[in-house]
Scaffold this active site. Sequence first.
Site, short mmCIF file in Angstrom:
data_model
loop_
_atom_site.label_atom_id
_atom_site.label_comp_id
_atom_site.label_asym_id
_atom_site.label_seq_id
_atom_site.Cartn_x
_atom_site.Cartn_y
_atom_site.Cartn_z
N GLU A 195 5.79 -3.08 7.17
CA GLU A 195 5.36 -4.43 6.80
C GLU A 195 6.51 -5.43 6.71
O GLU A 195 6.60 -6.22 5.77
CB GLU A 195 4.60 -4.39 5.48
CG GLU A 195 3.36 -3.51 5.53
CD GLU A 195 2.67 -3.40 4.17
OE1 GLU A 195 3.14 -4.03 3.20
OE2 GLU A 195 1.65 -2.69 4.09
N GLU A 327 -3.67 3.74 8.78
CA GLU A 327 -4.31 3.60 7.46
C GLU A 327 -5.70 3.00 7.65
O GLU A 327 -5.99 1.92 7.17
CB GLU A 327 -3.46 2.74 6.52
CG GLU A 327 -2.07 3.29 6.29
CD GLU A 327 -1.20 2.36 5.45
OE1 GLU A 327 -1.75 1.64 4.58
OE2 GLU A 327 0.03 2.34 5.65
#
Length: 412
Positions: A195, A327
Amino acid sequence: MSKKRLLIVRAAVTASLVLGFFSAASCTAKEKPEQSAAADQEKNEPDTPLYELAKKHGFKMGAVISANDAQRASYTSMIKADFNSVTASNEFKAYSLVNQQASIKSDSGMPVMNYTSADKIAAFAQDNGIGVRGHVLVWDAYMPEWFFKEGYSQDNDFVSSEVMLLRLKYYIEEVVTHFETNFPGVVYCWDVVNEAVADGTNECKADDPRRVRTKRGGNTNLFYDVIGPDYVELSFKYAREAVNKVNPEIKLFYNDYNTFQSAKRTAITKLIESINKDEKLCDGMGMQGYIGGYGQQAGCMNQNDIKLVREAIHHYATLDVEVQLTELALRNYDKDKMSEHEAFYKDFFTMLAGINTADKIKLTGVSIWGLLDDPTALPSSYGYKMNGPFCGVYNAMLKKKGEYDSIVSALK
């Protein structure tokens, strides 16, 4: 553990499950002698594990696991039956591994780690022939400030960029080496950086096409501040050096969310190109895959999202990297929408099933994090917002739902 050993263990686990199924089915037949022969035969046919169905389409089938989950027989039975990859929810992250008090006392000045919880997950995976996605080596979120300070003390000044680079390189090499030495061949890939790309230009430098975040929700990205704007590329460099020493077959991934949104997709592309500018350091793109309205039913189960995810997988594959959904959580907040959720799951996995076979894309893994329903979750809770209380492939009691059948149907 060698790949050959992993395959042998996996075969043994599958055989054990099959034998267990036949034993249970046999008892049922004895208790109900009036059943027809056809019904008995159907009863005695073991389910094909999800990972075997996914293998036909070229990708691993993964699930999330915590150290506590690894000690729960009901959860581990579910994992062993259907998954050949696991990702630790938090235990492999740096903020979970670094030990402040031990680091303060370190003679070398380098960080010291506590692997107790992470090793429980790695040991479970090793014992059952399951691979591990190492998640994650470098992530700015929740990283303690003392890790960047003199003497690992919150009260001291920040270290120089030169010292922080030494810490970063040491940390990456030590962690990679620990798992490969103690659990050979189990960790098959690492999310090196997580991220790093900002959602909006207010959290990055305006002139940075990679949009590497300088802030996250108002908090400073200390990797950026202390090391500099090239901390992502340097992390991959150190990770490549580390895996080359212990196991060059370990793949290195960049991982992020909202990866199918146009502006962020463009910035991620620039970042991967920058990482691989001089040599191939990044092997794969990890797409987190939280799909649907955040914390609300509006926006969930949108067919256009399936199209956008497919387009994003295609796009990242053009960068000569593998792609994994790391995810996956197909959100659902409404119990009355379960049938729609089942249909959406089938449509989504039908798309995935066709990626490698029809489109010749390198989709190598799909890991489900929205695995279980949690109908008691409070709307204010993290799990409620991220996954939705009725997102699961299994219910709260770990029983298969219609969504499980949808995956089977799509992959057969």
